[in-house]
Design a protein around this motif. Sequence first.
Motif, PDB file in Angstrom:
ATOM      1  N   THR A  89     -10.774  16.701 -57.422  1.00  0.00           N
ATOM      2  CA  THR A  89     -11.876  16.282 -56.692  1.00  0.00           C
ATOM      3  C   THR A  89     -13.325  17.242 -56.798  1.00  0.00           C
ATOM      4  O   THR A  89     -14.315  16.924 -56.106  1.00  0.00           O
ATOM      5  CB  THR A  89     -11.693  16.445 -54.919  1.00  0.00           C
ATOM      6  N   THR A  90     -13.183  18.008 -57.599  1.00  0.00           N
ATOM      7  CA  THR A  90     -14.292  18.956 -57.987  1.00  0.00           C
ATOM      8  C   THR A  90     -15.267  18.016 -58.621  1.00  0.00           C
ATOM      9  O   THR A  90     -14.775  17.099 -59.557  1.00  0.00           O
ATOM     10  CB  THR A  90     -13.598  20.220 -58.629  1.00  0.00           C
ATOM     11  N   PRO A  91     -16.528  18.594 -58.924  1.00  0.00           N
ATOM     12  CA  PRO A  91     -17.550  18.051 -59.443  1.00  0.00           C
ATOM     13  C   PRO A  91     -17.461  17.961 -61.075  1.00  0.00           C
ATOM     14  O   PRO A  91     -16.793  18.934 -61.682  1.00  0.00           O
ATOM     15  CB  PRO A  91     -18.958  18.407 -59.166  1.00  0.00           C
ATOM     16  N   ILE A  92     -17.949  16.840 -61.741  1.00  0.00           N
ATOM     17  CA  ILE A  92     -17.981  16.915 -63.345  1.00  0.00           C
ATOM     18  C   ILE A  92     -19.190  17.773 -63.543  1.00  0.00           C
ATOM     19  O   ILE A  92     -20.304  17.824 -62.545  1.00  0.00           O
ATOM     20  CB  ILE A  92     -18.384  15.515 -63.922  1.00  0.00           C
ATOM     21  N   ARG A  93     -19.276  18.588 -64.353  1.00  0.00           N
ATOM     22  CA  ARG A  93     -20.173  19.569 -64.845  1.00  0.00           C
ATOM     23  C   ARG A  93     -20.865  19.199 -66.255  1.00  0.00           C
ATOM     24  O   ARG A  93     -20.466  18.758 -67.134  1.00  0.00           O
ATOM     25  CB  ARG A  93     -19.812  20.988 -64.899  1.00  0.00           C
ATOM     26  N   VAL A  94     -22.372  18.877 -66.150  1.00  0.00           N
ATOM     27  CA  VAL A  94     -23.124  18.695 -67.385  1.00  0.00           C
ATOM     28  C   VAL A  94     -24.312  19.736 -67.524  1.00  0.00           C
ATOM     29  O   VAL A  94     -25.052  20.165 -66.687  1.00  0.00           O
ATOM     30  CB  VAL A  94     -23.768  17.268 -67.294  1.00  0.00           C
ATOM     31  N   VAL A  95     -24.186  20.714 -68.787  1.00  0.00           N
ATOM     32  CA  VAL A  95     -25.199  21.590 -68.964  1.00  0.00           C
ATOM     33  C   VAL A  95     -25.817  21.265 -70.086  1.00  0.00           C
ATOM     34  O   VAL A  95     -25.353  20.802 -71.301  1.00  0.00           O
ATOM     35  CB  VAL A  95     -24.292  22.880 -69.100  1.00  0.00           C
ATOM     36  N   LEU A  96     -27.021  21.064 -70.016  1.00  0.00           N
ATOM     37  CA  LEU A  96     -28.137  20.911 -71.204  1.00  0.00           C
ATOM     38  C   LEU A  96     -29.015  22.027 -71.426  1.00  0.00           C
ATOM     39  O   LEU A  96     -29.663  22.659 -70.634  1.00  0.00           O
ATOM     40  CB  LEU A  96     -29.024  19.746 -70.605  1.00  0.00           C
ATOM     41  N   THR A  97     -28.747  22.481 -72.737  1.00  0.00           N
ATOM     42  CA  THR A  97     -29.468  23.687 -73.069  1.00  0.00           C
ATOM     43  C   THR A  97     -30.406  23.536 -74.371  1.00  0.00           C
ATOM     44  O   THR A  97     -30.048  23.056 -75.381  1.00  0.00           O
ATOM     45  CB  THR A  97     -28.366  24.871 -73.358  1.00  0.00           C
ATOM     46  N   LYS A 156     -33.971  25.989 -82.043  1.00  0.00           N
ATOM     47  CA  LYS A 156     -34.047  24.951 -83.033  1.00  0.00           C
ATOM     48  C   LYS A 156     -32.874  23.797 -82.848  1.00  0.00           C
ATOM     49  O   LYS A 156     -32.502  23.120 -83.589  1.00  0.00           O
ATOM     50  CB  LYS A 156     -33.625  25.265 -84.529  1.00  0.00           C
ATOM     51  N   SER A 157     -32.314  24.043 -81.713  1.00  0.00           N
ATOM     52  CA  SER A 157     -31.363  23.012 -81.198  1.00  0.00           C
ATOM     53  C   SER A 157     -31.224  22.620 -79.798  1.00  0.00           C
ATOM     54  O   SER A 157     -31.938  23.441 -78.909  1.00  0.00           O
ATOM     55  CB  SER A 157     -29.911  23.609 -81.759  1.00  0.00           C
ATOM     56  N   PHE A 158     -30.380  21.616 -79.286  1.00  0.00           N
ATOM     57  CA  PHE A 158     -30.309  21.062 -78.145  1.00  0.00           C
ATOM     58  C   PHE A 158     -29.152  20.851 -77.890  1.00  0.00           C
ATOM     59  O   PHE A 158     -28.231  20.174 -78.638  1.00  0.00           O
ATOM     60  CB  PHE A 158     -31.182  19.812 -77.796  1.00  0.00           C
ATOM     61  N   SER A 159     -28.428  21.551 -76.942  1.00  0.00           N
ATOM     62  CA  SER A 159     -26.859  21.016 -76.696  1.00  0.00           C
ATOM     63  C   SER A 159     -26.521  20.405 -75.370  1.00  0.00           C
ATOM     64  O   SER A 159     -27.385  20.814 -74.246  1.00  0.00           O
ATOM     65  CB  SER A 159     -26.127  22.499 -76.958  1.00  0.00           C
ATOM     66  N   ILE A 160     -25.716  19.869 -75.397  1.00  0.00           N
ATOM     67  CA  ILE A 160     -25.139  19.462 -73.934  1.00  0.00           C
ATOM     68  C   ILE A 160     -23.406  19.850 -73.978  1.00  0.00           C
ATOM     69  O   ILE A 160     -22.692  19.248 -75.048  1.00  0.00           O
ATOM     70  CB  ILE A 160     -25.351  17.962 -73.779  1.00  0.00           C
ATOM     71  N   GLU A 161     -23.021  20.384 -72.909  1.00  0.00           N
ATOM     72  CA  GLU A 161     -21.429  20.496 -72.502  1.00  0.00           C
ATOM     73  C   GLU A 161     -21.294  19.389 -71.349  1.00  0.00           C
ATOM     74  O   GLU A 161     -21.992  19.773 -70.346  1.00  0.00           O
ATOM     75  CB  GLU A 161     -21.465  21.858 -72.268  1.00  0.00           C
ATOM     76  N   VAL A 162     -20.084  18.773 -71.415  1.00  0.00           N
ATOM     77  CA  VAL A 162     -19.738  18.083 -70.357  1.00  0.00           C
ATOM     78  C   VAL A 162     -18.416  18.435 -70.233  1.00  0.00           C
ATOM     79  O   VAL A 162     -17.544  18.635 -70.814  1.00  0.00           O
ATOM     80  CB  VAL A 162     -19.876  16.438 -70.591  1.00  0.00           C
ATOM     81  N   GLY A 163     -18.147  18.933 -68.830  1.00  0.00           N
ATOM     82  CA  GLY A 163     -16.918  19.805 -68.461  1.00  0.00           C
ATOM     83  C   GLY A 163     -16.261  18.816 -67.547  1.00  0.00           C
ATOM     84  O   GLY A 163     -16.872  18.753 -66.508  1.00  0.00           O
ATOM     85  N   ASP A 164     -14.870  18.957 -67.479  1.00  0.00           N
ATOM     86  CA  ASP A 164     -14.024  18.372 -66.457  1.00  0.00           C
ATOM     87  C   ASP A 164     -13.124  19.759 -65.985  1.00  0.00           C
ATOM     88  O   ASP A 164     -13.267  20.934 -66.758  1.00  0.00           O
ATOM     89  CB  ASP A 164     -13.194  17.315 -66.967  1.00  0.00           C
ATOM     90  N   GLU A 165     -12.489  19.460 -64.925  1.00  0.00           N
ATOM     91  CA  GLU A 165     -11.621  20.505 -64.418  1.00  0.00           C
ATOM     92  C   GLU A 165     -10.084  19.927 -64.399  1.00  0.00           C
ATOM     93  O   GLU A 165      -9.328  20.483 -63.689  1.00  0.00           O
ATOM     94  CB  GLU A 165     -12.075  20.905 -63.080  1.00  0.00           C
ATOM     95  N   VAL A 166      -9.667  19.570 -65.302  1.00  0.00           N
ATOM     96  CA  VAL A 166      -8.286  18.943 -65.697  1.00  0.00           C
ATOM     97  C   VAL A 166      -7.724  19.635 -66.562  1.00  0.00           C
ATOM     98  O   VAL A 166      -8.047  19.836 -67.536  1.00  0.00           O
ATOM     99  CB  VAL A 166      -8.245  17.500 -65.899  1.00  0.00           C
TER     100      VAL A 166
END
Length: 156
Positions: A60-68, A72-82
């Motif tokens: 039931t915890t939220p999905i986490r998306v971190v955009l950095t 010279k770069s752009f990154s995205i992390e999508v995290g689950d808690e499973v």
Amino acid sequence: MATVELRFSAQPEHVRTARLVAAAVARRAGVDEAVLDEVRLAVGEACSRAVGLHRSNGVTTPIRVVLTEEEKSFSIEVGDEVPGAGAAGAGGVPGARAGDPAEAADEADPDGEDEMGLAVIRGLVDDVEVLAGEDGGTIRMNWPTTPAEADADIMS
């Protein structure tokens, strides 16, 4: 370095919002316009995968998306808690849990959608990493950016 963090409940309707936010931040970070559709699609796949994992495992915890945005770069992390979900978990079987990897994969992802989603992401993003651990999984995606000064030089 600028970072935007987005958290949302594991509901499919929130994936669209995550895609829109990711595309807007990627554009501002200097990701090439021609690549923005790929960013949207990859984020949509990663978020849909995380939503599916949360829902099928009762998390039931939220999905986490971190955009950095970096120099010279752009990154995205999508995290689950499973715990243990992801390509590195349970013998490399995506979505599999501890125990017999083949049996766990059949239970966790009977239609192979998780594996297909990861294949789509890998097809869209040249620099992608899928991690799994005790606290959940993370998909890290990176794209090159064009510095603002280079854009100004091109325009003149």
